[in-house]
Design an enzyme around this catalytic site. Structure first.
Site, PDB file in Angstrom:
ATOM      1  N   ARG A  51       7.942   1.527  -2.640  1.00  0.00           N
ATOM      2  CA  ARG A  51       8.415   2.849  -2.178  1.00  0.00           C
ATOM      3  C   ARG A  51       9.596   2.693  -1.223  1.00  0.00           C
ATOM      4  O   ARG A  51      10.513   3.520  -1.218  1.00  0.00           O
ATOM      5  CB  ARG A  51       7.293   3.587  -1.473  1.00  0.00           C
ATOM      6  CG  ARG A  51       6.344   4.183  -2.465  1.00  0.00           C
ATOM      7  CD  ARG A  51       5.478   5.230  -1.817  1.00  0.00           C
ATOM      8  NE  ARG A  51       4.731   5.923  -2.838  1.00  0.00           N
ATOM      9  CZ  ARG A  51       3.487   6.344  -2.687  1.00  0.00           C
ATOM     10  NH1 ARG A  51       2.855   6.160  -1.548  1.00  0.00           N
ATOM     11  NH2 ARG A  51       2.880   6.975  -3.660  1.00  0.00           N
ATOM     12  N   GLY A 365       1.725   7.164 -10.207  1.00  0.00           N
ATOM     13  CA  GLY A 365       0.299   6.944  -9.947  1.00  0.00           C
ATOM     14  C   GLY A 365      -0.256   5.767 -10.718  1.00  0.00           C
ATOM     15  O   GLY A 365       0.266   4.666 -10.674  1.00  0.00           O
TER      16      GLY A 365
END
Ligand code: AMP
Length: 411
Positions: A51, A365
C-alpha cells in the site's frame, strides 16, 4: 505473454476531476491523503508494504515538482484516541527507505506542533502526520476538524483509493476548503475499474467468486450490459446451483438470495451472455487440516459434505472460456484458497488469467492476496488496492472521496 503493466489500449480519461499533474505544485504545501493502512506484526513491523509502494509515484512526483509534501493516513482502528499500536511511526521509517529521503514524523495530525513542522518545511520536504483516526472527528467527517487539516496546506491530493468509499474528514470534508485533485493511484484505479470496465474491448469476461452472492450481486447487475461471459466460482456458485434445483450438501447457500440468483442467471442468458458455473468441485466434511477430500460432479455433492474449491474439469472449462477474452475482470477466489487443500482452483485460475492475451484487472482484497500467492502479479495489467472501494466502483456507484474532488472544467 505479451503484456505486463501497460495497457494495450489507450484508456480514456474518465475521472472528470482534477488530477495532480494539472496543478502547479512548486513551493505549495500539498496535503496528500494516502492509504498507509498496512498490516503490522506483534513487534509493529510492517508485514506487507504494497500500500505504501503504490502511492510512491504520487509522492515522488510532488517532491520532484518542488512541493512541500504533507502525508496523512489512517491505520487500523484506534477508536478516536492515541494508541501506540496504531502509530504511523513504522510507516515513516519505511517511507524514508522507499523515497530515499528524510521523512519528518509529526506526533499528531493537527495542532500547533504540526503547524510548526509545516512552517519549517522547504520545497521538496516530506512530513508524515500521525494517524488521523486518533481523533474521533476524522470518521465523523467533522467540519471543524476538516478545516484544521485543510489549514495546513494549499492543495489537497487524494491518493487513498482504499478509503474513497468512506466520507471522512480527510477524504471528503477537507476537499470543501481546498482545490482538490486525484493522485496517480486514484486516477489509475478509476481508469481501470470504471474506464476499462464500462468500455471494455470485447470479448469481456468477468470472473466472480468469494463467499457470498449478496456481496457481488451489485457488480453482476452493473456488468449485465457490458460482459460477454460471466464465470462464477467460489462459495457464491452454490446459491446459483441450488437455484437451478440441485442439492449442494452442506455447501454455502444464501437462502434469501436463491431467487435473485435465478433471476440474474436467466436475465444474462436471455441477453445472450454465457454463464459458467462449476461442473465439479473439491468437497470435504470439514475445514480441519488432514480432513478427507474428494472430487465430485457439482450436482452430486452428498449430504454432510461441502464444496470448498472448484475441481479440475471446472478449471479446464473456465480456462477455455478465457482463451479468446480481450478484457478479463476477476473479483473473488474460486475456493477457500487460504487452506492448501482448497487452493488449487484459485491458483490455476490465477495462472489462466495471467496467461490470457487480454487486459486483466483483478479486484482487491482476497483476490489481490491470491494473485500474490500464485506469483502472477507481474503478468496482470492491474491489481486494485481497494476492497470495498473497488466493489462500489464495479457496482457503478459514485465514491464520496472521488465526488468531493474539484471538477475539471473543459474549455
Ligand atoms: P468475499 O469476501 O465474498 O470475496 O469472500 C472471500 C472468501 O470466500 C475467502 O475467504 C474464501 O475462503 C471464501 N470462499 C471461497 N470459496 C468458498 C467456498 N466454496 N465455501 C466457503 N467459503 C468460500
Amino acid at each position: 505473454m505479451a503484456r505486463k503493466n501497460e495497457s494495450p489500449v489507450p484508456i480514456k480519461d474518465v475521472l472528470g476531476k482534477l488530477s495532480i499533474d494539472e496543478l502547479r505544485l512548486k513551493s505549495k504545501r500539498v496535503f496528500i491523503r494516502a492509504d498507509f493502512n498496512v498490516p503490522l506484526d506483534d513487534n509493529l513491523r510492517i508485514t506487507d508494504d504494497s500500500r505504501i509502494r503504490s502511492t510512491v509515484p504520487t509522492i515522488n512526483y510532488a517532491i520532484d515538482e518542488g512541493a512541500r509534501v504533507i502525508l496523512a493516513s489512517h491505520l487500523g482502528r484506534p477508536k478516536g484516541k492515541p494508541d501506540p499500536r496504531y502509530s504511523l511511526a513504522p510507516v515513516a521509517k519505511r517511507l524514508q527507505r522507499l523515497l530515499d529521503k528524510d521523512v519528518t514524523f509529526a506526533p499528531d495530525c493537527i495542532g500547533s506542533q504540526v503547524e510548526g513542522h509545516v512552517a519549517k518545511m522547504k520545497d521538496g520536504d516530506v512530513l508524515l502526520l500521525e494517524n488521523l483516526r486518533y481523533h474521533p472527528e476524522e470518521e465523523k467527517n467533522d467540519e471543524e476538524f476538516s478545516k484544521k487539516l485543510a489549514g495546513l496546506a494549499d492543495y489537497f491530493i487524494n491518493d487513498a483509493f482504499g478509503a474513497a468509499h468512506r466520507a471522512h474528514a480527510s477524504t471528503v470534508g477537507i476537499a470543501k476548503f481546498l482545490t482538490s485533485a486525484a493522485g496517480f493511484l486514484m486516477k489509475k484505479e478509476i481508469e481501470y475499474l470504471k474506464g476499462v470496465v464500462d468500455n471494455p474491448i470485447r470479448p469481456f469476461v468477468a470472473i466472480l467468486g468469494g463467499a457470498k452472492v449478496s456481496g457481488k450481486i451489485g457488480v453482476l447487475e452493473h456488468l449485465e450490459d457490458k460482459v460477454d461471459k460471466v464465470i462464477v466460482g467460489g462459495g457464491m456458485a452454490f446459491t446459483f446451483i441450488k437455484a437451478m434445483g440441485y442439492e449442494v450438501g452442506d455447501s454455502l447457500v444464501e437462502a434469501e438470495m436463491v431467487e435473485t440468483a435465478q433471476r440474474i442467471r436467466k436475465k444474462l442468458k436471455t441477453a445472450g451472455i454465457k454463464f459458467y458455473l462449476p461442473v465439479d468441485c473439491v468437497i470435504s466434511q470439514s475445514l480441519e487440516p488432514g480432513a478427507e477430500t474428494k472430487i465430485v460432479p457439482t450436482i452430486e455433492i452428498p449430504k454432510g459434505w461441502k464444496a470448498l474449491d472448484i475441481g479440475p474439469a471446472t478449471v479446464k472449462l473456465f480456462s477455455e472460456a478465457l482463451e479468446n477474452a480481450k478484457t478479463i475482470l476477476w473479483n473473488g477466489p474460486m475456493g477457500v484458497f487460504e487452506i492448501d487443500a482448497f487452493s488449487r482452483g484459485t491458483f490455476a485460475i490465477a495462472n489462466s488469467v495471467a496467461d490470457a492475451y487480454a487486459l486483466t484487472i483483478v479486484g482487491g482484497g482476497d483476490t489481490d492476496l491470491a494473485v500474490h500467492r500464485a506469483g502472477v502479479t507481474n503478468a496482470l495489467s492491474f491489481i486494485s488496492t481497494g476492497g470495498g472501494a473497488s466493489l462500489q466502483l464495479l457496482e457503478g456507484k459514485e465514491l464520496p472521496g472521488i465526488a468531493a474532488l474539484t471538477d475539471r472544467t473543459t474549455e
